[in-house]
Motif scaffolding. Structure first.
Motif, PDB file in Angstrom:
ATOM      1  N   GLN A  23     -72.013  64.482 131.341  1.00 47.72           N
ATOM      2  CA  GLN A  23     -72.789  63.268 131.077  1.00 47.72           C
ATOM      3  C   GLN A  23     -72.186  62.063 131.807  1.00 47.72           C
ATOM      4  OE1 GLN A  23     -75.673  62.791 129.578  1.00 47.72           O
ATOM      5  NE2 GLN A  23     -75.850  65.007 129.265  1.00 47.72           N
ATOM      6  N   ALA A  24     -70.883  61.967 131.811  1.00 48.75           N
ATOM      7  CA  ALA A  24     -70.216  60.861 132.498  1.00 48.75           C
ATOM      8  C   ALA A  24     -70.497  60.918 134.004  1.00 48.75           C
ATOM      9  CB  ALA A  24     -68.714  60.899 132.230  1.00 48.75           C
ATOM     10  N   MET A  25     -70.472  62.112 134.566  1.00 49.34           N
ATOM     11  CA  MET A  25     -70.737  62.266 135.998  1.00 49.34           C
ATOM     12  C   MET A  25     -72.196  61.927 136.324  1.00 49.34           C
ATOM     13  SD  MET A  25     -68.039  63.027 137.648  1.00 49.34           S
ATOM     14  CE  MET A  25     -67.056  62.045 136.539  1.00 49.34           C
ATOM     15  N   LEU A  26     -73.149  62.328 135.471  1.00 51.00           N
ATOM     16  CA  LEU A  26     -74.563  61.996 135.699  1.00 51.00           C
ATOM     17  C   LEU A  26     -74.797  60.494 135.621  1.00 51.00           C
ATOM     18  CD1 LEU A  26     -76.388  64.867 133.774  1.00 51.00           C
ATOM     19  CD2 LEU A  26     -76.298  64.501 136.244  1.00 51.00           C
ATOM     20  N   LEU A  27     -74.159  59.826 134.667  1.00 53.43           N
ATOM     21  CA  LEU A  27     -74.285  58.370 134.574  1.00 53.43           C
ATOM     22  C   LEU A  27     -73.721  57.691 135.827  1.00 53.43           C
ATOM     23  CD1 LEU A  27     -73.361  57.719 130.837  1.00 53.43           C
ATOM     24  CD2 LEU A  27     -75.579  57.387 131.933  1.00 53.43           C
ATOM     25  N   GLU A  28     -72.626  58.231 136.313  1.00 57.35           N
ATOM     26  CA  GLU A  28     -72.027  57.671 137.531  1.00 57.35           C
ATOM     27  C   GLU A  28     -72.947  57.877 138.733  1.00 57.35           C
ATOM     28  OE1 GLU A  28     -68.084  58.361 140.241  1.00 57.35           O
ATOM     29  OE2 GLU A  28     -67.928  58.723 138.091  1.00 57.35           O
ATOM     30  N   LEU A  29     -73.602  59.051 138.814  1.00 55.42           N
ATOM     31  CA  LEU A  29     -74.531  59.306 139.913  1.00 55.42           C
ATOM     32  C   LEU A  29     -75.726  58.370 139.856  1.00 55.42           C
ATOM     33  CD1 LEU A  29     -74.612  63.193 140.272  1.00 55.42           C
ATOM     34  CD2 LEU A  29     -73.732  61.519 141.888  1.00 55.42           C
ATOM     35  N   GLY A  31     -75.771  55.353 138.650  1.00 55.03           N
ATOM     36  CA  GLY A  31     -75.274  54.062 139.127  1.00 55.03           C
ATOM     37  C   GLY A  31     -75.074  54.060 140.635  1.00 55.03           C
ATOM     38  N   LEU A  32     -74.644  55.190 141.169  1.00 53.20           N
ATOM     39  CA  LEU A  32     -74.438  55.309 142.607  1.00 53.20           C
ATOM     40  C   LEU A  32     -75.759  55.220 143.358  1.00 53.20           C
ATOM     41  CD1 LEU A  32     -72.351  55.794 144.827  1.00 53.20           C
ATOM     42  CD2 LEU A  32     -72.707  58.239 144.522  1.00 53.20           C
ATOM     43  N   ASP A  33     -76.815  55.869 142.814  1.00 58.79           N
ATOM     44  CA  ASP A  33     -78.128  55.798 143.455  1.00 58.79           C
ATOM     45  C   ASP A  33     -78.637  54.363 143.508  1.00 58.79           C
ATOM     46  OD1 ASP A  33     -78.207  58.497 143.945  1.00 58.79           O
ATOM     47  OD2 ASP A  33     -79.400  58.983 142.163  1.00 58.79           O
ATOM     48  N   ALA A  34     -78.480  53.629 142.425  1.00 60.31           N
ATOM     49  CA  ALA A  34     -78.906  52.230 142.404  1.00 60.31           C
ATOM     50  C   ALA A  34     -78.116  51.412 143.417  1.00 60.31           C
ATOM     51  CB  ALA A  34     -78.746  51.659 140.996  1.00 60.31           C
ATOM     52  N   SER A  35     -76.825  51.683 143.488  1.00 56.95           N
ATOM     53  CA  SER A  35     -75.984  50.971 144.449  1.00 56.95           C
ATOM     54  C   SER A  35     -76.394  51.287 145.882  1.00 56.95           C
ATOM     55  CB  SER A  35     -74.525  51.355 144.227  1.00 56.95           C
ATOM     56  OG  SER A  35     -73.707  50.801 145.219  1.00 56.95           O
ATOM     57  N   ARG A  36     -76.703  52.554 146.141  1.00 57.09           N
ATOM     58  CA  ARG A  36     -77.133  52.943 147.492  1.00 57.09           C
ATOM     59  C   ARG A  36     -78.468  52.309 147.843  1.00 57.09           C
ATOM     60  NH1 ARG A  36     -75.478  59.349 147.608  1.00 57.09           N
ATOM     61  NH2 ARG A  36     -73.260  58.983 147.975  1.00 57.09           N
ATOM     62  N   ILE A  37     -79.388  52.241 146.896  1.00 56.96           N
ATOM     63  CA  ILE A  37     -80.692  51.619 147.159  1.00 56.96           C
ATOM     64  C   ILE A  37     -80.519  50.136 147.447  1.00 56.96           C
ATOM     65  CG2 ILE A  37     -82.886  50.988 146.069  1.00 56.96           C
ATOM     66  CD1 ILE A  37     -82.819  53.763 144.718  1.00 56.96           C
ATOM     67  N   ASP A  38     -79.661  49.468 146.666  1.00 60.18           N
ATOM     68  CA  ASP A  38     -79.394  48.044 146.923  1.00 60.18           C
ATOM     69  C   ASP A  38     -78.793  47.837 148.305  1.00 60.18           C
ATOM     70  OD1 ASP A  38     -80.353  47.387 144.441  1.00 60.18           O
ATOM     71  OD2 ASP A  38     -78.356  47.241 143.497  1.00 60.18           O
ATOM     72  N   THR A  39     -77.866  48.697 148.679  1.00 57.57           N
ATOM     73  CA  THR A  39     -77.234  48.604 150.000  1.00 57.57           C
ATOM     74  C   THR A  39     -78.254  48.849 151.110  1.00 57.57           C
ATOM     75  OG1 THR A  39     -75.151  49.364 149.049  1.00 57.57           O
ATOM     76  CG2 THR A  39     -75.363  49.472 151.437  1.00 57.57           C
TER      77      THR A  39
END
Length: 148
Positions: A23-29, A31-39
């Motif tokens: 669950q922790a890894m999925l939450l991190e992913l 957040g990573l997708d949102a960060s990548r989209i913003d970038t």
């Protein structure tokens, strides 16, 4: 070999087991997708800004039939043996005989000879006649222009 990383996430990760870790890894992913989209959005916005700045200074060349133009001797930036610093870069003038579309033109000499090979408009520039190019220079016969 032990890696000493002073990160709360890494330190907390070792305490998790099984489903909690997943669950922790999925939450991190997520957040990573949102960060990548913003970038990606910032990258695209930067590219659009560069494109707008470049296109502000670009002027499209278009010529009409019968217009007088210069033609580039060599494509700009090429170096050929025999063409040095003092070689002419433009030749002509030529007359636009036919517009072929997509920026291509067919040229005609002032003698009336039509060139069979079309040329791209980026290798042409408008001809602005000077007083030396004028064939119709009129002088008053009553005025003596000779130096004595």
């Amino acid at each position: 070999m032990e890696i000493a990383v002073k990160s709360l996430r890494i330190a907390h990760q070792h305490d998790l087991v099984g489903e909690d870790y997943s669950q922790a890894m999925l939450l991190e992913l997520e957040g990573l997708d949102a960060s990548r989209i913003d970038t990606l959005n910032k990258l695209l916005a930067g590219k659009q800004a560069v494109s707008r700045a470049y296109n502000k200074r670009v002027r499209n060349k278009s010529f009409e039939e019968g217009e007088i133009v210069w033609k580039a001797v060599l494509p700009l930036g090429t170096h050929v043996a025999g063409y040095g610093k003092w070689s002419p870069t433009w030749e002509g003038p030529f007359i636009i005989n036919q517009i072929l579309g997509m920026g291509a033109y067919r040229l005609q000499d002032r003698d009336g000879e039509i060139h069979t090979a079309p040329i791209n408009g980026k290798w042409l520039k408008k001809f602005y006649p000077t007083i030396w190019d004028s064939q119709a220079v009129q002088t008053d016969p009553g005025i003596d222009t000779r130096f004595n």
